[in-house]
Design an enzyme around this catalytic site. Structure first.
Site, PDB file in Angstrom:
ATOM      1  CG  ASN A 101      75.658 124.987  88.677  1.00 55.68           C
ATOM      2  OD1 ASN A 101      77.250 124.019  88.529  1.00 55.68           O
ATOM      3  ND2 ASN A 101      76.454 125.355  89.676  1.00 55.68           N
ATOM      4  CG  HIS A 104      81.729 125.623  87.729  1.00 58.96           C
ATOM      5  ND1 HIS A 104      81.128 124.586  87.685  1.00 58.96           N
ATOM      6  CD2 HIS A 104      81.982 125.901  86.922  1.00 58.96           C
ATOM      7  CE1 HIS A 104      80.774 124.207  86.986  1.00 58.96           C
ATOM      8  NE2 HIS A 104      81.831 124.615  86.250  1.00 58.96           N
ATOM      9  CB  ILE A 105      77.709 128.167  93.618  1.00 57.13           C
ATOM     10  CG1 ILE A 105      76.269 127.359  93.052  1.00 57.13           C
ATOM     11  CG2 ILE A 105      77.894 129.223  94.935  1.00 57.13           C
ATOM     12  CD1 ILE A 105      75.787 127.175  93.498  1.00 57.13           C
ATOM     13  CB  SER A 106      82.799 126.314  94.956  1.00 59.29           C
ATOM     14  OG  SER A 106      82.834 124.753  93.331  1.00 59.29           O
ATOM     15  NE  ARG A 133      76.008 120.105  97.250  1.00 61.34           N
ATOM     16  CZ  ARG A 133      76.863 120.084  95.402  1.00 61.34           C
ATOM     17  NH1 ARG A 133      76.210 120.446  94.725  1.00 61.34           N
ATOM     18  NH2 ARG A 133      77.676 119.003  95.032  1.00 61.34           N
ATOM     19  N   PRO A 136      73.128 117.342  88.824  1.00 62.25           N
ATOM     20  CG  PRO A 136      74.680 116.467  89.059  1.00 62.25           C
ATOM     21  CD  PRO A 136      74.091 117.181  88.135  1.00 62.25           C
ATOM     22  CG  ASN A 137      74.146 116.205  94.081  1.00 58.84           C
ATOM     23  OD1 ASN A 137      73.425 115.697  95.168  1.00 58.84           O
ATOM     24  ND2 ASN A 137      75.208 115.387  93.740  1.00 58.84           N
ATOM     25  CE1 TYR A 183      79.664 123.759  95.823  1.00 62.58           C
ATOM     26  CE2 TYR A 183      79.286 122.128  97.685  1.00 62.58           C
ATOM     27  CZ  TYR A 183      80.120 122.394  96.108  1.00 62.58           C
ATOM     28  OH  TYR A 183      80.070 121.798  95.492  1.00 62.58           O
ATOM     29  NE  ARG A 239      85.229 122.737  95.539  1.00 65.40           N
ATOM     30  CZ  ARG A 239      84.104 121.856  94.996  1.00 65.40           C
ATOM     31  NH1 ARG A 239      83.299 122.349  94.900  1.00 65.40           N
ATOM     32  NH2 ARG A 239      83.732 120.614  96.447  1.00 65.40           N
ATOM     33  CD  GLU A 291      82.331 125.269  82.772  1.00 65.12           C
ATOM     34  OE1 GLU A 291      82.987 126.253  82.172  1.00 65.12           O
ATOM     35  OE2 GLU A 291      82.777 125.022  82.835  1.00 65.12           O
ATOM     36  NE  ARG A 346      85.565 119.403  93.502  1.00 64.40           N
ATOM     37  CZ  ARG A 346      83.637 118.764  93.742  1.00 64.40           C
ATOM     38  NH1 ARG A 346      83.152 118.528  92.252  1.00 64.40           N
ATOM     39  NH2 ARG A 346      83.952 117.410  95.006  1.00 64.40           N
ATOM     40  CB  ALA A 365      79.347 115.821  89.748  1.00 64.01           C
TER      41      ALA A 365
HETATM   42  C1  DQA Z   1      79.777 122.994  91.097  1.00 67.85           C
HETATM   43  C2  DQA Z   1      81.250 122.250  91.229  1.00 67.85           C
HETATM   44  C3  DQA Z   1      80.953 121.049  90.996  1.00 67.85           C
HETATM   45  O1  DQA Z   1      82.357 120.596  91.205  1.00 67.85           O
HETATM   46  C4  DQA Z   1      80.862 120.340  92.011  1.00 67.85           C
HETATM   47  O2  DQA Z   1      80.552 118.827  91.543  1.00 67.85           O
HETATM   48  C5  DQA Z   1      79.204 120.676  92.410  1.00 67.85           C
HETATM   49  C6  DQA Z   1      79.032 122.351  92.116  1.00 67.85           C
HETATM   50  C7  DQA Z   1      79.550 124.639  91.675  1.00 67.85           C
HETATM   51  O3  DQA Z   1      78.622 125.027  91.238  1.00 67.85           O
HETATM   52  O4  DQA Z   1      80.957 124.938  92.337  1.00 67.85           O
HETATM   53  O5  DQA Z   1      78.565 120.164  92.262  1.00 67.85           O
HETATM   54  O6  DQA Z   1      79.335 123.089  90.192  1.00 67.85           O
END
Ligand code: DQA
Length: 145
Positions: free
Chosen positions: A74, A101-103, A17, A9-10, A22, A108, A99, A112, A77
């Site tokens: 990825n 994650h961009i961030s 966003r 999602p997102n 990101y 954080r 797995e 998370r 959330a």
């Molecule tokens: C994320 C990190 C997650 O905590 C967050 O909810 C995201 C993006 C990342 O790519 O850094 O939507 O997966």
């Protein structure tokens, strides 16, 4: 080799966003980067994104039957909440998943800090921006895990 990249999602809102977290690159930029990487690595690639947990579970299950040999995921959330995605990744074993994650999630919020999906992944890459996806594909190709 056939690799499936799944985003949760997102991720389709990249470039809009929380750019401070990101970055300014869009989801279209990510797709172009992935297509370029597939071509460079000589792999057959597919890109999937959904904002819905069940759709992500369905796509992971489908990967078991469609010849996919590695998953880059990825879960966004859902990383921190979804036992269903964890179970789906376990269900398709021995199909390897990485797995991404961009961030840098570990720097954080507390909520998370748990990754359910990560428990079923052979590797986690975080905090490298979009390059993390490139590194994940390279890992799957090089290790043929
Ligand atoms: C994320 C990190 C997650 O905590 C967050 O909810 C995201 C993006 C990342 O790519 O850094 O939507 O997966």
């Amino acid at each position: 080799m056939k690799i499936l990249v799944i985003n949760g999602p997102n991720i389709n809102m990249l470039g809009i966003r929380e750019k401070n977290i990101y970055g300014a690159e869009t989801y279209e930029d990510l797709k172009a980067l992935l297509e370029k990487t597939f071509a460079e690595k000589g792999v057959e690639g597919e890109i999937y994104q959904s904002n819905h947990e069940g759709d992500l579970v369905d796509r992971i299950q489908q990967a078991y039957f469609d010849g996919t040999e590695g998953i880059v995921i990825n879960p966004a959330a859902y990383t921190h909440t979804s036992v269903a995605i964890l179970d789906a990744l376990k269900a398709v074993r021995p199909l390897p998943a990485v797995e991404v994650h961009i961030s840098d999630v570990k720097e954080r919020e507390d909520f998370r800090q748990i990754s359910y999906a990560g428990k079923a992944c052979v590797k986690t890459i975080m905090g490298r921006g979009l390059k993390g996806y490139v590194d994940a594909i390279a890992f799957l190709v090089e290790n043929k895990v």
